[in-house]
Every structure is written in structure tokens, then in C-alpha cells.
Design a protein around this motif. Structure first.
Motif, PDB file in Angstrom:
ATOM      1  N   ASP A   6       0.757  -1.216  -0.106  1.00 44.31           N
ATOM      2  CA  ASP A   6      -0.082  -0.064  -0.171  1.00 44.31           C
ATOM      3  C   ASP A   6       0.874   1.176  -0.032  1.00 44.31           C
ATOM      4  O   ASP A   6       1.638   1.583   1.109  1.00 44.31           O
ATOM      5  CB  ASP A   6      -0.898   0.016   0.990  1.00 44.31           C
ATOM      6  N   ARG A   7       0.881   2.056  -1.183  1.00 42.83           N
ATOM      7  CA  ARG A   7       1.792   2.867  -1.406  1.00 42.83           C
ATOM      8  C   ARG A   7       1.491   4.196  -0.578  1.00 42.83           C
ATOM      9  O   ARG A   7       2.223   5.143  -0.233  1.00 42.83           O
ATOM     10  CB  ARG A   7       2.253   3.673  -2.867  1.00 42.83           C
ATOM     11  N   GLU A   8       0.160   4.269  -0.040  1.00 39.65           N
ATOM     12  CA  GLU A   8      -0.407   5.580   0.585  1.00 39.65           C
ATOM     13  C   GLU A   8       0.316   5.338   1.794  1.00 39.65           C
ATOM     14  O   GLU A   8       0.649   6.459   2.457  1.00 39.65           O
ATOM     15  CB  GLU A   8      -1.784   5.508   0.514  1.00 39.65           C
ATOM     16  N   TYR A  10       2.571   2.822   2.863  1.00 36.97           N
ATOM     17  CA  TYR A  10       4.054   2.370   2.943  1.00 36.97           C
ATOM     18  C   TYR A  10       3.907   1.023   3.834  1.00 36.97           C
ATOM     19  O   TYR A  10       5.049   0.873   4.482  1.00 36.97           O
ATOM     20  CB  TYR A  10       4.926   3.143   3.514  1.00 36.97           C
TER      21      TYR A  10
END
Length: 94
Positions: A6-8, A10
Motif C-alpha cells: 500500500d503506497r499510501e 507504505y
């Protein structure tokens, strides 16, 4: 097995066993790593919080390896966790 990033927030999650919602027992291994266990005590998943800091440059290179045949897929890309494992399943079926 499924690996999600999840890049939002990390966060990297390695799911080893699919569990029904609310059935996992969480144990904090370190400040940034949480293990999930099934009701019968089997390791079901690992969550790495702030994975971009914990793993650093290692997060940019993913190697999928089968012990019997060696490396199945290796690729470098800054945002690749989801795409590599999707393509690796195609390679492993050949």
C-alpha cells in the motif's frame, strides 16, 4: 500466497494463509513488523509498517524464486510488488 504493498501508507503485507476477518491473532515482533496467526497457531501473514523505510532500496527489487528451479522472475521497478507477482504466476505455469 499474496503480497500487497500500500503506497499510501507504505505498508507491505505478506499473506500466507487466507483467514476470515477478525480471526487473526496479531503479535508485534518489532516496532515495524506484525505477525498474524490463525486460530490454530499457524503463521498467516506478516505486515511491515513503513516498508519504504524498513526495507529501503530492497523494496525496489523483487526476486521470485522456486527452490526446485531457481529464480523464476527478477525485476527492478520502484512500484512493482503487485505487478511482479501477477506476472510471476504466469512464468511459473510454463
Amino acid at each position: 500466497m499474496r503480497i500487497r504493498y500500500d503506497r499510501e501508507v507504505y505498508a507491505l503485507y505478506i499473506e500466507l494463509l487466507l483467514l476470515a476477518p477478525g480471526t487473526a491473532e496479531n503479535r508485534e515482533l518489532t516496532e515495524d513488523i506484525i505477525a498474524d496467526y490463525s486460530p490454530d497457531g499457524k503463521l498467516a501473514g506478516l505486515e511491515i509498517l513503513d516498508a519504504s523505510q524498513v526495507l529501503g532500496e530492497q523494496l525496489k527489487e523483487i526476486i521470485v524464486e522456486d527452490a526446485s528451479v531457481g529464480v523464476i522472475h527478477q525485476r527492478e521497478h520502484p512500484n512493482l510488488v503487485k505487478s511482479v507477482f501477477r506476472s510471476a504466476s504466469v512464468h511459473s505455469e510454463r
